[in-house]
Design a protein around this motif. Structure first.
Motif, PDB file in Angstrom:
ATOM      1  N   LEU A 215       0.828  -1.204   0.000  1.00 30.37           N
ATOM      2  CA  LEU A 215       0.000   0.000   0.000  1.00 30.37           C
ATOM      3  C   LEU A 215       0.865   1.257   0.000  1.00 30.37           C
ATOM      4  N   ASP A 216       0.605   2.129  -0.952  1.00 24.97           N
ATOM      5  CA  ASP A 216       1.217   3.449  -1.012  1.00 24.97           C
ATOM      6  C   ASP A 216       0.593   4.317   0.082  1.00 24.97           C
ATOM      7  N   VAL A 217       1.416   4.780   1.032  1.00 24.01           N
ATOM      8  CA  VAL A 217       0.909   5.641   2.105  1.00 24.01           C
ATOM      9  C   VAL A 217       1.553   7.025   2.041  1.00 24.01           C
ATOM     10  N   GLY A 218       1.978   7.443   0.843  1.00 22.19           N
ATOM     11  CA  GLY A 218       2.474   8.802   0.667  1.00 22.19           C
ATOM     12  C   GLY A 218       1.360   9.815   0.842  1.00 22.19           C
ATOM     13  N   ARG A 219       1.725  11.077   1.077  1.00 22.08           N
ATOM     14  CA  ARG A 219       0.700  12.085   1.359  1.00 22.08           C
ATOM     15  C   ARG A 219      -0.228  12.309   0.159  1.00 22.08           C
TER      16      ARG A 219
ATOM     17  N   ASP B 279       6.234   4.801   2.070  1.00 18.66           N
ATOM     18  CA  ASP B 279       6.316   6.193   1.640  1.00 18.66           C
ATOM     19  C   ASP B 279       7.794   6.523   1.463  1.00 18.66           C
ATOM     20  N   SER B 280       8.128   7.790   1.307  1.00 21.42           N
ATOM     21  CA  SER B 280       9.521   8.147   1.023  1.00 21.42           C
ATOM     22  C   SER B 280      10.428   8.025   2.243  1.00 21.42           C
ATOM     23  N   SER B 281       9.842   7.867   3.426  1.00 14.65           N
ATOM     24  CA  SER B 281      10.661   7.817   4.636  1.00 14.65           C
ATOM     25  C   SER B 281      10.866   6.410   5.170  1.00 14.65           C
ATOM     26  N   ALA B 282       9.991   5.482   4.836  1.00 13.46           N
ATOM     27  CA  ALA B 282      10.082   4.161   5.453  1.00 13.46           C
ATOM     28  C   ALA B 282       9.319   3.123   4.645  1.00 13.46           C
ATOM     29  N   ILE B 283       9.712   1.878   4.854  1.00 16.48           N
ATOM     30  CA  ILE B 283       8.981   0.712   4.361  1.00 16.48           C
ATOM     31  C   ILE B 283       8.664  -0.141   5.578  1.00 16.48           C
ATOM     32  N   ARG B 284       7.375  -0.340   5.841  1.00 18.62           N
ATOM     33  CA  ARG B 284       6.967  -1.110   7.015  1.00 18.62           C
ATOM     34  C   ARG B 284       6.275  -2.393   6.578  1.00 18.62           C
ATOM     35  N   ARG B 285       6.821  -3.505   7.013  1.00 16.85           N
ATOM     36  CA  ARG B 285       6.196  -4.795   6.739  1.00 16.85           C
ATOM     37  C   ARG B 285       5.489  -5.273   8.003  1.00 16.85           C
ATOM     38  N   ILE B 286       4.211  -5.625   7.874  1.00 15.73           N
ATOM     39  CA  ILE B 286       3.418  -6.030   9.023  1.00 15.73           C
ATOM     40  C   ILE B 286       2.783  -7.391   8.726  1.00 15.73           C
TER      41      ILE B 286
ATOM     42  N   ARG C  26      -5.096   0.271  12.411  1.00 15.95           N
ATOM     43  CA  ARG C  26      -4.124   0.791  13.367  1.00 15.95           C
ATOM     44  C   ARG C  26      -2.898   1.339  12.640  1.00 15.95           C
ATOM     45  N   ALA C  27      -2.481   0.657  11.595  1.00 14.89           N
ATOM     46  CA  ALA C  27      -1.301   1.104  10.846  1.00 14.89           C
ATOM     47  C   ALA C  27      -1.558   2.424  10.126  1.00 14.89           C
ATOM     48  N   LEU C  28      -2.817   2.710   9.803  1.00 13.51           N
ATOM     49  CA  LEU C  28      -3.142   3.923   9.062  1.00 13.51           C
ATOM     50  C   LEU C  28      -3.580   5.076   9.959  1.00 13.51           C
ATOM     51  N   GLU C  29      -3.394   4.935  11.266  1.00 10.87           N
ATOM     52  CA  GLU C  29      -3.763   6.028  12.166  1.00 10.87           C
ATOM     53  C   GLU C  29      -2.782   7.196  12.080  1.00 10.87           C
ATOM     54  N   SER C  30      -1.562   6.923  11.672  1.00 10.53           N
ATOM     55  CA  SER C  30      -0.571   7.997  11.553  1.00 10.53           C
ATOM     56  C   SER C  30      -0.911   8.889  10.362  1.00 10.53           C
ATOM     57  N   PRO C  31      -0.615  10.192  10.463  1.00 13.30           N
ATOM     58  CA  PRO C  31      -0.912  11.100   9.341  1.00 13.30           C
ATOM     59  C   PRO C  31      -0.050  10.781   8.127  1.00 13.30           C
ATOM     60  N   LEU C  32      -0.585  11.071   6.960  1.00 16.90           N
ATOM     61  CA  LEU C  32       0.163  10.886   5.716  1.00 16.90           C
ATOM     62  C   LEU C  32       0.923  12.177   5.439  1.00 16.90           C
ATOM     63  N   ASN C  33       2.133  12.277   5.954  1.00 16.38           N
ATOM     64  CA  ASN C  33       2.873  13.533   5.837  1.00 16.38           C
ATOM     65  C   ASN C  33       4.177  13.410   5.065  1.00 16.38           C
ATOM     66  N   GLN C  34       4.426  12.262   4.442  1.00 19.05           N
ATOM     67  CA  GLN C  34       5.636  12.075   3.643  1.00 19.05           C
ATOM     68  C   GLN C  34       5.260  11.844   2.180  1.00 19.05           C
TER      69      GLN C  34
END
Length: 310
Positions: free
Chosen positions: A92-96, A136-143, A158-166
């Motif tokens: 999943l792309d989680v960029g801003r 996103d451009s700052s990290a790759i998270r595997r869950i 839960r993983a998508l609770e953080s803001p999309l700021n990158q």
């Protein structure tokens, strides 16, 4: 821009209904349309009998055991070695850019997340291993996702609770996918439609030769289209407000034309290599197209991948 999604939205309820209403043989056939049938690599040869059950509408005739059918007086089919992928990667792309708004007010990340839930619902019904990868451009998270569909939903939300700021980094996402060694693993990549263009084709072509591949494209609203309920429009990638003088009928037509040309060119390239693209501008439309994709495949006819167009 707020992007917290209601946890019990109507589409999630429909996905849960899909999960509980489909019998396992139907699920196997449905996912086979998306991934192509092949041996799972588990113990037991392709001719080893796994189970004997009554014939169901949609079963392939080659599965009928005629001797058993004659004994019991009705058609019986043999389920042999499980034809599945044992591993599914949901990327999943989680960029801003994914905070962009769709025409009905949903954010692109909400639609993409619901689309991944559709895949997860069916895959978990087959006891596949499902891993979620957020990039996103700052990290790759595997869950790794343990448990059933309800647990997957909790993990994803839960993983998508953080803001999309990158900013997004689709190259990193595709690079991660290319590094997955298990060639039987199915890959599902979700991003917004504007990120999908022919420049990505060399990497996508490579992925299509090594993995069953499905793409999800979310269509956001035209930022130049005048909306009566919106006094201002903010560009998701830059965070800047779009000047009112740019939001004209001519500008709207130009953006629509460019988007249509870009996705049609991309879709033609995907068709040549047999990769699935499911695209929509809302969770409801995405769900309907997902169901249409599954129901469009006729049993007995190999339909490894299909391109869905808006």
């Amino acid at each position: 821009m707020s992007r917290r999604r209601p946890y019990r939205d109507p589409v999630r309820r429909r996905i849960e209904s899909l999960d509980t209403s489909l019998r396992l043989p139907t699920v196997r056939r449905a996912l086979g349309l998306l991934e192509g049938e092949h041996s799972s690599g588990r113990r037991g040869g392709g001719d080893e009998r796994a189970d004997l059950r009554a014939y169901e509408f949609g079963d392939e005739t080659r599965m009928i055991d005629w001797h058993a059918s004659a004994r019991v007086g009705r058609p019986m089919v043999v389920e042999r070695e499980r034809l599945v992928t044992s591993k599914v990667w949901l990327l999943l792309d989680v960029g801003r850019e994914m905070s962009g708004t769709c025409p009905d007010g949903e954010q692109a990340i909400q639609v993409a997340a619901n689309a991944l839930c559709m895949f997860a619902s069916l895959c978990l019904r087959r006891s596949d291993e499902v891993d979620l990868v957020l990039v996103d451009s700052s990290a790759i998270r595997r869950i790794p996702c343990q448990g059933g569909f309800a647990r997957f939903e909790q993990t994803l939300d839960r993983a998508l609770e953080s803001p999309l700021n990158q900013p997004r980094n689709l190259e990193a996402l595709l690079g991660y996918a290319a590094g997955i060694q298990d060639r039987q693993a199915m890959l599902v990549i979700a991003t917004d439609q504007s990120a999908l263009n022919v420049d990505l084709m060399p990497t996508i072509r490579q992925l299509a030769t090594t993995h069953p591949l499905n793409l999800i494209g979310v269509e956001t609203m035209n930022p130049l289209r005048q909306q009566p309920a919106m006094d201002s429009v903010t560009d998701a990638p830059s965070g800047r407000q779009i000047p009112a003088f740019l939001r004209t009928a001519n500008g709207t037509r130009a953006v629509d034309l460019h988007r249509r040309y870009q996705i049609e060119a991309f879709g033609r390239e995907l068709s040549r290599i047999g990769v699935s693209l499911i695209r929509a501008d809302s969770s409801t439309t995405m769900f309907n197209r997902f169901i249409h994709l599954l129901s469009a495949g006729r049993p007995g006819i190999p339909m490894r991948r299909t391109v869905m167009a808006a």
